[in-house]
Design a protein around this motif. Structure first.
Motif, PDB file in Angstrom:
ATOM      1  N   ILE A 243     -80.373 -39.270 -61.824  1.00 10.71           N
ATOM      2  CA  ILE A 243     -79.729 -38.087 -61.259  1.00 10.71           C
ATOM      3  C   ILE A 243     -78.232 -38.139 -61.567  1.00 10.71           C
ATOM      4  N   ALA A 244     -77.666 -39.324 -61.424  1.00  8.57           N
ATOM      5  CA  ALA A 244     -76.228 -39.468 -61.680  1.00  8.57           C
ATOM      6  C   ALA A 244     -75.887 -39.105 -63.125  1.00  8.57           C
ATOM      7  N   PHE A 245     -76.711 -39.572 -64.048  1.00  8.36           N
ATOM      8  CA  PHE A 245     -76.406 -39.303 -65.454  1.00  8.36           C
ATOM      9  C   PHE A 245     -76.549 -37.821 -65.758  1.00  8.36           C
ATOM     10  N   GLY A 246     -77.575 -37.201 -65.189  1.00  7.67           N
ATOM     11  CA  GLY A 246     -77.737 -35.767 -65.376  1.00  7.67           C
ATOM     12  C   GLY A 246     -76.533 -35.027 -64.808  1.00  7.67           C
ATOM     13  N   ALA A 247     -76.103 -35.481 -63.653  1.00 13.02           N
ATOM     14  CA  ALA A 247     -74.953 -34.836 -63.012  1.00 13.02           C
ATOM     15  C   ALA A 247     -73.701 -35.010 -63.873  1.00 13.02           C
ATOM     16  N   MET A 248     -73.522 -36.195 -64.410  1.00  7.35           N
ATOM     17  CA  MET A 248     -72.347 -36.451 -65.252  1.00  7.35           C
ATOM     18  C   MET A 248     -72.308 -35.482 -66.435  1.00  7.35           C
ATOM     19  N   ARG A 249     -73.470 -35.233 -66.965  1.00  3.71           N
ATOM     20  CA  ARG A 249     -73.538 -34.317 -68.096  1.00  3.71           C
ATOM     21  C   ARG A 249     -73.108 -32.907 -67.666  1.00  3.71           C
ATOM     22  N   ALA A 250     -73.601 -32.511 -66.507  1.00  2.00           N
ATOM     23  CA  ALA A 250     -73.235 -31.180 -66.004  1.00  2.00           C
ATOM     24  C   ALA A 250     -71.725 -31.094 -65.781  1.00  2.00           C
ATOM     25  N   LEU A 251     -71.173 -32.177 -65.245  1.00  5.00           N
ATOM     26  CA  LEU A 251     -69.733 -32.175 -64.979  1.00  5.00           C
ATOM     27  C   LEU A 251     -68.945 -32.063 -66.275  1.00  5.00           C
ATOM     28  N   ARG A 252     -69.384 -32.810 -67.266  1.00  6.14           N
ATOM     29  CA  ARG A 252     -68.660 -32.778 -68.523  1.00  6.14           C
ATOM     30  C   ARG A 252     -68.701 -31.377 -69.125  1.00  6.14           C
ATOM     31  N   GLU A 253     -69.894 -30.796 -69.067  1.00  4.13           N
ATOM     32  CA  GLU A 253     -70.018 -29.445 -69.616  1.00  4.13           C
ATOM     33  C   GLU A 253     -69.152 -28.454 -68.861  1.00  4.13           C
ATOM     34  N   ALA A 254     -68.981 -28.710 -67.572  1.00  2.00           N
ATOM     35  CA  ALA A 254     -68.156 -27.803 -66.766  1.00  2.00           C
ATOM     36  C   ALA A 254     -66.668 -28.100 -66.958  1.00  2.00           C
ATOM     37  N   GLY A 255     -66.380 -29.072 -67.778  1.00  2.00           N
ATOM     38  CA  GLY A 255     -64.982 -29.405 -68.046  1.00  2.00           C
ATOM     39  C   GLY A 255     -64.307 -30.167 -66.918  1.00  2.00           C
ATOM     40  N   LEU A 256     -65.098 -30.825 -66.098  1.00  6.58           N
ATOM     41  CA  LEU A 256     -64.525 -31.580 -64.983  1.00  6.58           C
ATOM     42  C   LEU A 256     -64.417 -33.053 -65.329  1.00  6.58           C
ATOM     43  N   ARG A 257     -63.293 -33.664 -64.974  1.00  9.88           N
ATOM     44  CA  ARG A 257     -63.107 -35.073 -65.259  1.00  9.88           C
ATOM     45  C   ARG A 257     -63.531 -35.920 -64.063  1.00  9.88           C
ATOM     46  N   VAL A 258     -64.105 -37.071 -64.349  1.00  5.63           N
ATOM     47  CA  VAL A 258     -64.492 -38.026 -63.312  1.00  5.63           C
ATOM     48  C   VAL A 258     -63.624 -39.257 -63.485  1.00  5.63           C
ATOM     49  N   PRO A 259     -62.913 -39.721 -62.472  1.00  4.26           N
ATOM     50  CA  PRO A 259     -62.930 -39.276 -61.081  1.00  4.26           C
ATOM     51  C   PRO A 259     -61.794 -38.307 -60.725  1.00  4.26           C
ATOM     52  N   GLU A 260     -60.972 -37.901 -61.710  1.00  6.29           N
ATOM     53  CA  GLU A 260     -59.794 -37.108 -61.357  1.00  6.29           C
ATOM     54  C   GLU A 260     -60.153 -35.823 -60.602  1.00  6.29           C
ATOM     55  N   ASP A 261     -61.129 -35.082 -61.139  1.00  2.65           N
ATOM     56  CA  ASP A 261     -61.488 -33.824 -60.492  1.00  2.65           C
ATOM     57  C   ASP A 261     -62.583 -34.003 -59.447  1.00  2.65           C
ATOM     58  N   LEU A 262     -63.419 -35.014 -59.679  1.00  3.17           N
ATOM     59  CA  LEU A 262     -64.605 -35.161 -58.844  1.00  3.17           C
ATOM     60  C   LEU A 262     -65.096 -36.604 -58.943  1.00  3.17           C
ATOM     61  N   SER A 263     -65.397 -37.196 -57.824  1.00  5.74           N
ATOM     62  CA  SER A 263     -65.909 -38.571 -57.833  1.00  5.74           C
ATOM     63  C   SER A 263     -67.433 -38.575 -57.854  1.00  5.74           C
ATOM     64  N   VAL A 264     -67.996 -39.629 -58.441  1.00  9.03           N
ATOM     65  CA  VAL A 264     -69.454 -39.773 -58.473  1.00  9.03           C
ATOM     66  C   VAL A 264     -69.823 -41.192 -58.049  1.00  9.03           C
ATOM     67  N   VAL A 265     -70.776 -41.274 -57.138  1.00 14.72           N
ATOM     68  CA  VAL A 265     -71.310 -42.569 -56.721  1.00 14.72           C
ATOM     69  C   VAL A 265     -72.831 -42.467 -56.788  1.00 14.72           C
ATOM     70  N   ALA A 266     -73.481 -43.533 -57.208  1.00 15.55           N
ATOM     71  CA  ALA A 266     -74.941 -43.465 -57.384  1.00 15.55           C
ATOM     72  C   ALA A 266     -75.648 -44.656 -56.756  1.00 15.55           C
ATOM     73  N   PHE A 267     -76.916 -44.497 -56.525  1.00 18.06           N
ATOM     74  CA  PHE A 267     -77.766 -45.609 -56.125  1.00 18.06           C
ATOM     75  C   PHE A 267     -78.313 -46.259 -57.394  1.00 18.06           C
ATOM     76  N   ASP A 268     -78.479 -47.551 -57.386  1.00 16.20           N
ATOM     77  CA  ASP A 268     -79.068 -48.339 -58.481  1.00 16.20           C
ATOM     78  C   ASP A 268     -78.090 -48.604 -59.614  1.00 16.20           C
ATOM     79  N   ASP A 269     -77.974 -49.865 -59.936  1.00 17.55           N
ATOM     80  CA  ASP A 269     -77.129 -50.258 -61.054  1.00 17.55           C
ATOM     81  C   ASP A 269     -77.991 -50.429 -62.297  1.00 17.55           C
ATOM     82  N   LEU A 270     -77.348 -50.505 -63.430  1.00 13.65           N
ATOM     83  CA  LEU A 270     -78.050 -50.792 -64.682  1.00 13.65           C
ATOM     84  C   LEU A 270     -77.837 -52.268 -65.000  1.00 13.65           C
ATOM     85  N   PRO A 271     -78.829 -52.924 -65.596  1.00 11.65           N
ATOM     86  CA  PRO A 271     -78.639 -54.315 -65.993  1.00 11.65           C
ATOM     87  C   PRO A 271     -77.397 -54.439 -66.866  1.00 11.65           C
ATOM     88  N   GLY A 272     -76.625 -55.468 -66.623  1.00  7.60           N
ATOM     89  CA  GLY A 272     -75.373 -55.644 -67.334  1.00  7.60           C
ATOM     90  C   GLY A 272     -75.516 -55.652 -68.841  1.00  7.60           C
TER      91      GLY A 272
END
Lengths: 342, 342
Positions: free
Chosen positions: A253-282
DNA sequence: CTGTTAGCGCGTTCAG
DNA sequence: CTGAACGCGCTAACAG
């Protein structure tokens, strides 16, 4: 190819003696043991596990029923399960349900028919049809990752409520007050728990929850993945006033959201912060960017398998046990203070 | 719990009649069929797959033996295999060998004993001990992803040589002439093939290969992952003159190398370009950065399972078939022209 | 220390 | 259309 009788004939003993050699049970003279072993080697004999299992009523097999082995969270759990099971001589069958209750039911049937010794289940829903089936067939099981409505079962999972609380609390501490929550299917307990944690953090900070900012994923798992996070993010971005932070209930969900934000021209975290559940293996991330609530996936798998094997070993049915693991907030670059008021 | 005999007794028929109902074989009157079905439902009867399999000599099970289900490349293959197998009513057993030939041999034994109908094998080495064992037990198999020394087997894989060539050619076209190659274990055919492609590209461009710039991973798989890419990168960075580009034989190595570069204060691609084999599934990457040679992993799994099932279905042993798939170069931001000469 | 008997649960084979 | 007998390959339970 060759059977125990072929070996017995070649070694000039009864098949029972061969059986004892194979299983190291009972006493056998050095001589006959060697004769038998020679015959086994000569024929390249391998015992037929089906026949043994049919006779002994034990398959030395566990099943891990989960929603999608492709999801790194579950892959890591699987690895934990396999390592523990393997160490005790058990094999593991993996089953992907794709969040479908029908698929889950079908797999459980298959597993029952195959006489697996025990089941590790990440339930597709919190309804207890599956539990009924497992119980009816006296098949030991441990529920992983999610709660069931029916309590009184062995279970291993993280504290989703507290995890979500810590994530949202983190955002609030940074100064956010309009925080959107994008979550998974309503039927999954983790969705409900994470929303509960989200609400508790808001309430504690005296923030009135805005109904328009809490969205559930619809899916149909195979089609979901990013798509849902993407469209949910678009929805919350349309709300006025716009949220300054998004809490995503999982990585996809986080990655999908990030894509939407980028398309909307919003910067993370300057314009909008994102926090997600679950980490990815290092190993798979060059430079971790997302602030996440990490779950000890390998540990979950390990502990669940431990618990199940313990049940199988012990003759008496003990009290069900719930293992609730803590989550860990990993603050990275996707979260920061909200933009100054315009 | 209940057996076919219990059902027969309850329905007032012979067990054979119940068997026919279950298997939809032979003719049965509507009446008895209904009586039997009622009895089955009442008892919650499920046939014992072990007994059926013992009798019928077919388990409807395939095994997928690979090095590490945690690696997204293999996870995706696994998904392809499972989808195809499932559609034909086959289950899949997964086995992680961690690149250990001993583990592989042990698993193959287990699989033979369990009477799986066929094996999909990502061999831990190109030696043919495993093939010998499979053949001795007349177990159909398909080799995936890697070549074996013994030819004349069914196999599905990508053209590693051509893939590596395209990656290195890409770097050469950008102007690089000092290109390091960090690869996996020497025993794996993909390592050799990728080095061959690397050398061909160099030769074609008239570049003299520098032995110090080709490194093999040592590992011991469980400890490898990033660590090896990290240390191999450090080694090639110490070579003077320093290479201007690194070609990593897989994703993990690339990530380890990226870490080493960052620690060394080098920017990618300004100071040094990086190209890797294997892409990551799009869902897990916010913004793909690495230029990669992508392999159609899902397709590999699908085709391999198709081929194996075809073998199982056809009575006659046909000529072995090799399916060699093309790779795809995906140019992204980690590769660029070399820095101007200092 | 070793062998005999019996049967796990099902399906093939052949009679009715 | 249905049933009886037999055996898949192995091991539990007794002999001896």
């Amino acid at each position: 190819m060759s059977t125990i009788n072929d070996v017995a004939r070649l070694a000039g003993v009864s098949s029972m003696t061969v059986s004892r050699v194979i299983n190291n049970s009972g006493y056998i003279s050095r001589q006959t043991r060697e004769r038998v072993e020679r015959a086994i080697a000569e024929l390249g004999y391998m015992p037929n596990a089906l026949a043994r299992q049919l006779r002994s009523k034990r398959t030395k097999t566990l099943a891990l029923v989960l929603t999608d082995i492709t999801n790194p969270f579950f892959t890591t759990i699987a690895r934990g399960v396999e390592d523990v099971a393997g160490a005790s001589g058990f094999s593991v069958m993996f089953c992907n349900t794709d969040e479908s209750e029908a698929d889950e039911a079908e797999y459980l049937q298959l597993l029952i028919q195959r006489q697996v010794d025990g089941v590790l289940l990440v339930p597709a829903s919190s309804a207890s049809d599956s539990l009924r089936m497992l119980r009816a067939h006296k098949l030991p099981f441990v529920v992983i990752d999610r709660r069931m409505r029916a309590s009184h079962v062995d279970e291993v999972r993280c504290d989703s409520e507290a995890g979500a609380y810590s994530a949202v609390r983190h955002l609030i501490d940074l100064g956010h007050r309009r925080i959107a929550m994008l979550t998974g299917r309503k039927a999954i307990s983790t969705s409900a728990d994470r929303i509960a944690g989200y609400r508790r953090a808001l309430a504690e900070a005296g923030i009135e929850p805005d109904r328009r900012l809490t969205l559930y994923g619809s899916f149909n798992y195979r089609e979901f993945n990013q798509a849902d996070g993407y469209s949910m993010a678009q929805q919350v971005l349309a709300v006025t006033p716009r949220p300054t932070a998004i809490f995503a209930a999982n990585n996809f969900i986080a990655f999908g959201a990030m894509r939407a934000l980028r398309e909307a021209g919003l910067r993370v975290p300057e314009d909008l912060s994102v926090v997600a559940f679950d980490d990815l293996p290092g190993e798979w991330v060059i430079e971790p960017f997302l602030t996440v609530v990490a779950q000890p996936a390998y540990e979950i798998g390990r502990l669940a398998a431990d618990l199940l094997l313990e049940r199988l070993a012990s003759p008496k049915p003990a009290e069900p046990r719930a293992v609730i693991l803590p989550t860990e907030l990993r603050v990275r670059r996707s979260s920061g203070p909200p933009p100054a008021e315009g």
